[in-house]
Write a protein that holds these residues in place. Structure first.
Motif, short mmCIF file in Angstrom:
data_model
loop_
_atom_site.label_atom_id
_atom_site.label_comp_id
_atom_site.label_asym_id
_atom_site.label_seq_id
_atom_site.Cartn_x
_atom_site.Cartn_y
_atom_site.Cartn_z
N PRO A 574 -9.91 -19.81 -19.16
CA PRO A 574 -8.62 -20.22 -18.60
C PRO A 574 -8.01 -19.11 -17.74
CG PRO A 574 -8.74 -20.75 -20.94
CD PRO A 574 -9.94 -19.91 -20.62
N THR A 575 -7.30 -19.52 -16.71
CA THR A 575 -6.60 -18.58 -15.83
C THR A 575 -5.10 -18.63 -16.15
OG1 THR A 575 -8.23 -18.89 -14.07
CG2 THR A 575 -6.09 -17.95 -13.44
N ILE A 576 -4.51 -17.48 -16.48
CA ILE A 576 -3.09 -17.40 -16.82
C ILE A 576 -2.41 -16.49 -15.82
CG2 ILE A 576 -1.42 -16.95 -18.65
CD1 ILE A 576 -3.53 -19.02 -19.43
N ILE A 577 -1.36 -16.99 -15.17
CA ILE A 577 -0.67 -16.23 -14.12
C ILE A 577 0.83 -16.22 -14.41
CG2 ILE A 577 -0.19 -16.05 -11.64
CD1 ILE A 577 -2.77 -17.65 -11.16
N GLU A 578 1.44 -15.01 -14.38
CA GLU A 578 2.89 -14.86 -14.49
C GLU A 578 3.42 -14.28 -13.18
OE1 GLU A 578 4.26 -13.53 -18.73
OE2 GLU A 578 2.36 -12.51 -18.32
N GLU A 583 9.54 -17.04 -4.97
CA GLU A 583 8.68 -17.16 -3.79
C GLU A 583 7.24 -16.80 -4.11
OE1 GLU A 583 9.04 -18.57 -0.84
OE2 GLU A 583 10.97 -19.20 -1.67
N ALA A 584 7.08 -15.75 -4.93
CA ALA A 584 5.72 -15.37 -5.33
C ALA A 584 5.08 -16.49 -6.17
CB ALA A 584 5.75 -14.07 -6.12
N TYR A 585 5.91 -17.11 -6.99
CA TYR A 585 5.45 -18.25 -7.82
C TYR A 585 4.98 -19.40 -6.93
CZ TYR A 585 6.30 -22.56 -10.52
OH TYR A 585 6.20 -23.80 -11.10
N LEU A 586 5.77 -19.75 -5.90
CA LEU A 586 5.39 -20.84 -5.00
C LEU A 586 4.18 -20.46 -4.16
CD1 LEU A 586 8.88 -22.16 -3.83
CD2 LEU A 586 7.19 -23.36 -5.22
N ASP A 587 4.12 -19.19 -3.74
CA ASP A 587 2.95 -18.75 -2.97
C ASP A 587 1.68 -18.89 -3.81
OD1 ASP A 587 4.41 -18.19 -0.73
OD2 ASP A 587 4.61 -16.04 -1.17
N ALA A 659 5.17 -22.79 -16.77
CA ALA A 659 4.79 -22.58 -18.17
C ALA A 659 5.62 -21.47 -18.81
CB ALA A 659 3.31 -22.25 -18.27
N GLN A 660 6.89 -21.35 -18.41
CA GLN A 660 7.78 -20.34 -18.96
C GLN A 660 8.59 -20.92 -20.13
OE1 GLN A 660 7.76 -21.28 -15.73
NE2 GLN A 660 9.80 -21.97 -15.07
N GLU A 661 9.24 -20.04 -20.86
CA GLU A 661 9.95 -20.46 -22.08
C GLU A 661 11.07 -21.45 -21.79
OE1 GLU A 661 12.19 -18.49 -25.99
OE2 GLU A 661 11.32 -17.21 -24.42
N GLU A 662 11.70 -21.35 -20.63
CA GLU A 662 12.78 -22.27 -20.28
C GLU A 662 12.31 -23.72 -20.31
OE1 GLU A 662 15.46 -23.45 -16.35
OE2 GLU A 662 14.13 -21.71 -16.31
N VAL A 663 11.08 -23.95 -19.86
CA VAL A 663 10.53 -25.32 -19.80
C VAL A 663 9.81 -25.67 -21.10
CG1 VAL A 663 8.99 -26.86 -18.53
CG2 VAL A 663 10.31 -25.12 -17.30
N TYR A 664 9.10 -24.71 -21.66
CA TYR A 664 8.36 -24.94 -22.91
C TYR A 664 8.84 -23.95 -23.98
CZ TYR A 664 5.16 -27.77 -20.08
OH TYR A 664 4.61 -28.73 -19.25
N PRO A 665 10.03 -24.19 -24.55
CA PRO A 665 10.54 -23.30 -25.60
C PRO A 665 9.69 -23.43 -26.87
CG PRO A 665 11.92 -25.24 -25.43
CD PRO A 665 10.95 -25.31 -24.29
N PRO A 692 8.27 -14.74 -17.59
CA PRO A 692 7.42 -14.56 -18.77
C PRO A 692 6.88 -15.88 -19.30
CG PRO A 692 9.48 -13.33 -18.97
CD PRO A 692 9.62 -14.22 -17.78
N LEU A 693 5.67 -15.83 -19.80
CA LEU A 693 5.04 -17.03 -20.38
C LEU A 693 5.82 -17.55 -21.57
CD1 LEU A 693 1.21 -16.24 -20.59
CD2 LEU A 693 2.23 -18.19 -19.41
#
Length: 704
Positions: A574-578, A583-587, A659-665, A692-693
């Motif tokens: 699996p590939t995990i990216i933070e 803008e970096a996220y959208l890029d 996949a951050q805590e705000e969306v997946y607490p 953060p993841l």
């Protein structure tokens, strides 16, 4: 040179040639028989001389007509048999068979080779050329037990010696490969199939059904079978093979319209619609929950899925003491014509109110109203105005209604024509009576519950309590993704299809909405309505690579995780990216979409909800396709969809954004949502966080 390959290719060529010869002969027979049948029937009908003057002459005439009808029936049966045989041959010409077993049926007797295909066919000597995969003897192939094994026929167990289990990769009359296999993990056809990429339609798994799947497909007919299967265990494929198996086992008695399949969404419905036709069977009636309500004319009331369970139980309790009021009743009318007044309906109700409101009461009142309606139409048929309407019908209308034109008629004959005319015009009133339209169920329900309105589920449940039945003709009901249904929905379906047997398939770890029923609650509901519930488990993952399986398995409870396994070969980690900045996220997502465009197969960007899917679709632009619920999946490319729409589907590569805590607490619901999203992936999974993841992902990846 592989002598076995040569011999098997020779057998395949001979079999294929037989099938082609049968196809050509049947095609010619069907094309020419119509002319011959038509001429035979003309000759027979011309020989019949109808004479009803004397008793003997009448008997002879009736016997001649009966003989002609018998011949017609025989021709129809012969024609239907030929068409069905041709259909099976055409199916086999695409792939004559996929497996072979060598069985010693009795000790000391020579072993016999049996070839197994998508359907069965015999030659003119009634010898099997290919055996249907659903036949009892084919179970020896799916048992995956070399040596002593068994199968059941008409309740009797037959023990045989399985000496060879061979699988084939065949295209028409060309043998590509063959494998001799013994146990499941060495199932070469399965492993070969698992290497393939996503297709826009779900494929039949007939050749690769595994032992635990076969236990569900061939399970004895029970009132309710509840199947708990992990992600990727083939639940949907097993469900469809089960339907095909039931159609085979009850060939003469079961019709497609007697089988109901409930799917999670419209995309999924299109995804599975080719499986049964590829097996030579028709699709059953297929609904989503919303589609089911729309079919019943209840879509404008909302879904009622998230309503109050207590209200359904309250309806059950209060109907025992319900007394109808005059304003609870309405007239029977068609358009502007009142056929039965409210007072007449009230009179019928009073006759039987001593029985209390319920199925017996509804049946007795309905019968009485049918009689009153018949008398009303008979009375109307005698009126001058109606008889004038009948006489004013043009010739085409007369032929359509009466099968003849009206000439000079006596008064009683005209009344008979008028009766037929009225029954055609107002006959639907009888259907209204059966549908209980003479009861104001909304008013009754609101009074029982003390509310200002009732939901679709409450309305339908009340009607079921009053009438005692829903769909009488349903034989089987299959519910896929059953973990997404609420107790209210399941209580309604269990009562609406009270006479049907149920197959319920799901995965509690994929319950992605709050308030849905647990498997214990599901079992309790159906035990109350159907008496008993039997359970099966599917614990092997066929969809995902071991790396992806390990990732989503880490989000399961420990008890199930220990029993889980994957049969795929090792794949990509699996590939995990933070990415901390937006803008970096959208890029990153744009780059992932660009890279995925060059990959084989279909990539899905699976968001947590629909609003995120729409937002991300706008950000990525033409690089992706935003899926709508009324679309079919493409075979390749990049799609964006929310998790609810992705349920039950599979993709070569899955990208999970946000996949951050705000969306997946760190909650039970988030755990299940991540499990579901990750398990959609077959070959690759990429998880991207804006910041953060989520702790759930971090724990799954790092184990801490």
């Amino acid at each position: 040179m592989d002598q076995t390959f040569v011999e098997e290719q020779r057998h395949l060529s001979e079999t294929y040639a037989q099938l082609v010869e049968m196809r050509d002969a049947l095609t010619y027979e069907i094309e020419t028989s119509h002319k011959g049948i038509a001429q035979d029937l003309r000759d027979m009908s011309e020989e019949i001389r109808l004479d009803f003057i004397g008793a003997d002459e009448t008997m002879e005439s009736l016997a001649a007509v009966e003989t002609l009808n018998s011949v017609i029936d025989m021709y129809n049966q012969t024609h239907d048999f030929a068409v069905d045989r041709l259909r099976r041959i055409m199916l086999l010409l695409m792939r004559p068979y996929f497996a072979k077993v060598r069985l010693q049926l009795r000790p000391g007797s020579p072993a016999r080779d049996i070839y197994i295909g998508a359907t069965g066919i015999t030659n003119d000597e009634h010898e099997s050329i290919v055996v249907d995969w659903r036949s009892p003897i084919a179970e020896t192939y799916y048992n995956q037990e070399m040596g002593k094994t068994s199968y059941s026929v008409d309740g009797r167990v037959r023990t045989v010696d399985l000496q060879l289990r061979r699988q084939f990769d065949i295209t028409q009359d060309v043998l590509n490969l063959y494998f001799d296999t013994t146990i499941a993990i060495e199932d070469s056809l399965l492993l070969g199939a698992l290497k393939r990429h996503h297709s826009e339609k779900l494929q039949a798994i007939t050749a690769t059904i595994q032992r635990e799947q076969n236990a569900v497909v061939r399970h004895e007919d029970v009132p309710v079978l509840l199947v708990d299967g992990i992600a990727g265990s083939g639940k949907t494929s097993v469900l469809l093979q089960r339907i095909a198996y039931l159609f085979y086992r009850e060939r003469e008695a079961l019709r497609p319209e007697q089988v109901y399949l409930f799917s999670p969404n419209d995309v999924f419905e299109r995804y599975i619609d080719a499986v049964l036709p590829s097996l030579g069977e028709s699709n059953p009636q297929t609904f989503t929950w919303r589609g089911f309500l729309a079919h019943l004319g209840l879509s404008e009331r909302g879904t009622g899925a998230d309503g109050s369970l207590e209200n359904l139980l309250l309806l059950e309790e209060r109907i025992k003491s319900l007394e109808l009021e005059p304003d609870d009743l309405r007239e029977i009318r068609i358009g502007d014509t009142v056929l039965l007044k409210p007072s007449q309906v009230a009179a019928a109700v009073r006759k039987f109110e001593r029985f209390g409101v319920g199925p017996r009461f509804a049946a007795l009142v309905s019968d009485d109203l049918h009689d009153r309606l018949d008398r009303r139409l008979k009375q109307m048929a005698k009126s001058d105005a109606v008889q004038e309407e009948v006489l004013s019908l043009d010739l085409d209308e007369q032929m359509e209604l009466f099968g003849e034109t009206i000439n000079s008629v006596m008064e009683d004959e005209l009344a008979s024509y008028a009766q037929t005319y009225l029954e055609s015009r107002y006959g639907s009133a009888h259907d209204d009576i059966e549908r209980l339209t003479w009861l104001k169920l909304d008013r009754i329900g609101m009074r029982m519950l003390g509310t200002q309105g009732i939901t679709a589920a409450e309305w339908l449940y009340l009607k079921l309590l009053v009438s005692g039945h829903g769909e009488r003709n349903a034989r089987y009901v299959m519910i896929d993704e059953v973990q997404d249904y609420t107790q209210i929905q399941l209580m309604v379906l269990a009562r609406y299809f009270s006479r049907a047997h149920f197959l319920l398939l799901g995965d509690e770890n994929q319950a992605i909405r709050e308030g849905t029923a647990s498997f214990e609650q599901i079992a309790q509901i159906f035990e109350q309505t159907h008496g008993s519930v039997e359970r099966c488990q599917l614990m092997t993952s066929y969809r995902s690579s071991p790396e992806i399986t390990e990732l989503f398995a880490s989000l399961m409870g420990d008890d199930k995780r220990m029993n889980l396994s994957s049969v795929r070969l090792p794949g990509v980690a699996p590939t995990i990216i933070e990415q901390p900045e937006r803008e970096a996220y959208l890029d990153t997502l744009r780059e992932l979409a660009s890279n995925a465009a060059g990959e084989e197969g279909l990539t899905a960007i699976v968001t947590a909800d629909q609003s995120r899917a729409k937002w991300l679709g706008r950000q990525l632009g033409d690089a992706v396709h935003l899926m709508r619920k009324d679309e079919a999946l493409p075979a390749s490319g990049i799609v964006v969809m929310d998790l609810r729409l992705a349920k039950g589907l599979e993709f070569d590569h899955v990208i999970i954004p946000d996949a951050q805590e705000e969306v997946y607490p760190p909650s039970e619901l988030s755990r299940r949502r991540l499990y579901t999203a990750i398990s959609r992936a077959m070959h690759r999974i990429t998880i991207v966080a804006q910041g953060p993841l989520s702790p759930l992902v971090a724990k799954a990846v790092h184990g801490s």
